[in-house]
Structure formats: structure tokens, C-alpha cells
Scaffold this active site. Structure first.
Site, PDB file in Angstrom:
ATOM      1  N   GLY A 243       0.837  -1.195   0.000  1.00 31.54           N
ATOM      2  CA  GLY A 243       0.000   0.000   0.000  1.00 31.54           C
ATOM      3  C   GLY A 243       0.868   1.238   0.000  1.00 31.54           C
ATOM      4  O   GLY A 243       2.038   1.192   0.406  1.00 31.54           O
TER       5      GLY A 243
ATOM      6  N   GLN B 261       3.113   9.860   1.427  1.00 32.72           N
ATOM      7  CA  GLN B 261       4.442   9.246   1.481  1.00 32.72           C
ATOM      8  C   GLN B 261       5.328   9.630   0.306  1.00 32.72           C
ATOM      9  O   GLN B 261       6.537   9.390   0.341  1.00 32.72           O
ATOM     10  CB  GLN B 261       4.316   7.721   1.535  1.00 32.72           C
ATOM     11  CG  GLN B 261       3.676   7.223   2.819  1.00 32.72           C
ATOM     12  CD  GLN B 261       3.494   5.717   2.771  1.00 32.72           C
ATOM     13  OE1 GLN B 261       2.512   5.232   2.233  1.00 32.72           O
ATOM     14  NE2 GLN B 261       4.438   4.975   3.315  1.00 32.72           N
TER      15      GLN B 261
ATOM     16  N   CYS C 157       5.685  -0.569   6.928  1.00 28.95           N
ATOM     17  CA  CYS C 157       5.385   0.675   6.221  1.00 28.95           C
ATOM     18  C   CYS C 157       6.596   1.073   5.396  1.00 28.95           C
ATOM     19  O   CYS C 157       7.731   1.000   5.878  1.00 28.95           O
ATOM     20  CB  CYS C 157       5.075   1.766   7.250  1.00 28.95           C
ATOM     21  SG  CYS C 157       4.711   3.365   6.522  1.00 28.95           S
ATOM     22  N   LEU C 158       6.369   1.495   4.158  1.00 36.01           N
ATOM     23  CA  LEU C 158       7.489   1.886   3.287  1.00 36.01           C
ATOM     24  C   LEU C 158       8.228   3.108   3.835  1.00 36.01           C
ATOM     25  O   LEU C 158       9.370   3.350   3.457  1.00 36.01           O
ATOM     26  CB  LEU C 158       6.984   2.158   1.863  1.00 36.01           C
ATOM     27  CG  LEU C 158       6.464   0.912   1.117  1.00 36.01           C
ATOM     28  CD1 LEU C 158       5.873   1.311  -0.231  1.00 36.01           C
ATOM     29  CD2 LEU C 158       7.564  -0.128   0.932  1.00 36.01           C
TER      30      LEU C 158
ATOM     31  N   HIS D 129      -4.549   1.767   7.311  1.00 33.15           N
ATOM     32  CA  HIS D 129      -3.176   2.258   7.460  1.00 33.15           C
ATOM     33  C   HIS D 129      -2.913   3.417   6.480  1.00 33.15           C
ATOM     34  O   HIS D 129      -2.375   4.454   6.868  1.00 33.15           O
ATOM     35  CB  HIS D 129      -2.213   1.082   7.221  1.00 33.15           C
ATOM     36  CG  HIS D 129      -0.756   1.417   7.234  1.00 33.15           C
ATOM     37  ND1 HIS D 129       0.129   0.862   8.142  1.00 33.15           N
ATOM     38  CD2 HIS D 129      -0.006   2.234   6.441  1.00 33.15           C
ATOM     39  CE1 HIS D 129       1.355   1.340   7.898  1.00 33.15           C
ATOM     40  NE2 HIS D 129       1.301   2.168   6.865  1.00 33.15           N
ATOM     41  N   GLU D 130      -3.311   3.225   5.221  1.00 33.56           N
ATOM     42  CA  GLU D 130      -3.059   4.268   4.209  1.00 33.56           C
ATOM     43  C   GLU D 130      -3.923   5.505   4.459  1.00 33.56           C
ATOM     44  O   GLU D 130      -3.480   6.636   4.254  1.00 33.56           O
ATOM     45  CB  GLU D 130      -3.297   3.730   2.794  1.00 33.56           C
ATOM     46  CG  GLU D 130      -2.478   2.506   2.389  1.00 33.56           C
ATOM     47  CD  GLU D 130      -1.009   2.577   2.740  1.00 33.56           C
ATOM     48  OE1 GLU D 130      -0.444   3.684   2.810  1.00 33.56           O
ATOM     49  OE2 GLU D 130      -0.413   1.508   2.967  1.00 33.56           O
TER      50      GLU D 130
ATOM     51  N   HIS E 233      -2.248   7.690   6.924  1.00 32.07           N
ATOM     52  CA  HIS E 233      -1.191   8.531   6.331  1.00 32.07           C
ATOM     53  C   HIS E 233      -1.787   9.841   5.811  1.00 32.07           C
ATOM     54  O   HIS E 233      -1.211  10.912   5.993  1.00 32.07           O
ATOM     55  CB  HIS E 233      -0.522   7.824   5.147  1.00 32.07           C
ATOM     56  CG  HIS E 233       0.573   6.886   5.535  1.00 32.07           C
ATOM     57  ND1 HIS E 233       1.685   7.279   6.246  1.00 32.07           N
ATOM     58  CD2 HIS E 233       0.738   5.566   5.284  1.00 32.07           C
ATOM     59  CE1 HIS E 233       2.490   6.230   6.417  1.00 32.07           C
ATOM     60  NE2 HIS E 233       1.941   5.182   5.851  1.00 32.07           N
TER      61      HIS E 233
HETATM   62 ZN    ZN Z   1       2.612   3.285   5.759  1.00 31.64          ZN
END
Ligand code: ZN
Length: 169
Positions: free
Chosen positions: A46, A51, A91-92, A133-134, A137
Site C-alpha cells: 500500500g 508518502q 510501512c514503506l 493504514h493508508e 497517512h
Molecule cells: Zn505506511
């Protein structure tokens, strides 16, 4: 298409609240395509626009093993939540860091597709985790915000250590 740069914690830009998308044009479609390319390139499941330092309510996800179920949600909002689940999240923006987070088991989401059509989806299990989660963000929130201060500081020390090792490797 192009791979975008993913910003990493503790970059303060991760705390920016995204604005709703009001124009559904070719530029938006290009951006969504770039987000998919960036997510697949980074082996992520995701990615939120936040991000890649674009503060618009756009998220992409694909939790399939075959990487062939792309999901793009614009202006997503949760209209119903049900149940609870604990899932180990990564998470990236936190490379190499994983932690258990408790979230709703099921979510019903209203959103727009890339053409601006109103869509409604129900997500359950891991995909429900990913979408929540996204969406966090896009609200300037990150998954370690859910952890106890002790657990959070342990993970962030590990993140620092990994960065130093990567820098000297
Ligand atoms: Zn994340």
C-alpha cells in the site's frame, strides 16, 4: 510512468493532512499510475500520496501475491467499522520495522475512482488493515502512533541503527 521518492519517518511532511481531490483529470491518472509503479517497485502492499510528498487524498494498494489486484481510492472515508483484529504492520516510510497494531476487522469505505465516480467497497482482514493504514497517512498519522511510548522508542532506535548500518555499508 516514474518511480517517486518515498519520504521516511521522522520526516515532518508525513504529518501533513491531505486535501480532497476535486479535479479528476489526466494528471491525476498519471499520478495514480506513478504511485502504483512506486509501490510495486518498493515491494509494498500500500502507498498513500503523503508518502511521496503529495498532499492529496489518494491511496493505492495491492495485497495479492500475484500483484495483479490494484486498488486506487480517491477521497476515501470510512462509513462503517466492525470488529477488531491485530495484524503485524510494516510501512514503506519505516523500512525494516514491523509492529502489531489493532484495527477494525471490517470497514465500509466510500470513495471516488480515478474518473471521479462515487464507489463503495467493503474490506475485511488484511486488506481492511491496509486501507486503514493508508487512510491514516492521509490524515498525517503513522502506525507507530498506536504503540506504547516504550515500544515506539525501541522501534525507532532500531530504525536509526539500521540507517547508520546502511550508511556505513
Ligand atoms: Zn505506511
Amino acid at each position: 510512468m516514474s518511480v517517486l521518492t518515498i519520504i521516511e519517518f521522522p520526516d515532518p511532511r508525513l504529518r501533513t493532512k491531505a486535501e480532497p481531490v476535486t479535479v479528476f483529470d489526466a494528471e491525476l491518472k498519471q499520478f495514480v499510475a506513478d504511485m502504483f509503479e512506486t509501490m510495486y517497485d518498493a515491494n509494498g502492499v500500500g502507498l498513500a500520496a503523503t508518502q511521496v510528498n503529495v498532499h492529496k487524498q489518494v491511496l493505492v494498494a495491492d495485497m495479492s501475491d500475484e500483484r495483479n489486484q490494484p486498488l486506487a481510492l480517491i477521497n476515501a472515508r470510512i462509513i462503517e467499522k466492525d470488529g477488531a483484529q491485530v495484524y503485524q504492520e510494516g510501512c514503506l516510510s519505516f523500512p525494516g520495522i514491523y509492529a502489531d497494531v489493532t484495527r477494525a476487522l471490517k470497514v465500509k469505505v466510500k470513495a471516488n475512482d480515478v474518473d471521479g465516480n462515487e464507489i463503495e467497497h467493503e474490506f475485511e482482514g488484511p486488506l481492511a488493515v491496509c486501507v486503514q493504514h493508508e487512510m491514516d497517512h492521509l490524515a498525517g498519522k503513522v502506525f507507530v502512533d498506536y504503540l506504547s511510548p516504550l515500544k515506539r522508542s525501541m522501534l525507532l532506535k532500531r530504525l536509526e541503527k539500521q540507517r547508520k548500518q546502511a550508511a556505513t555499508a
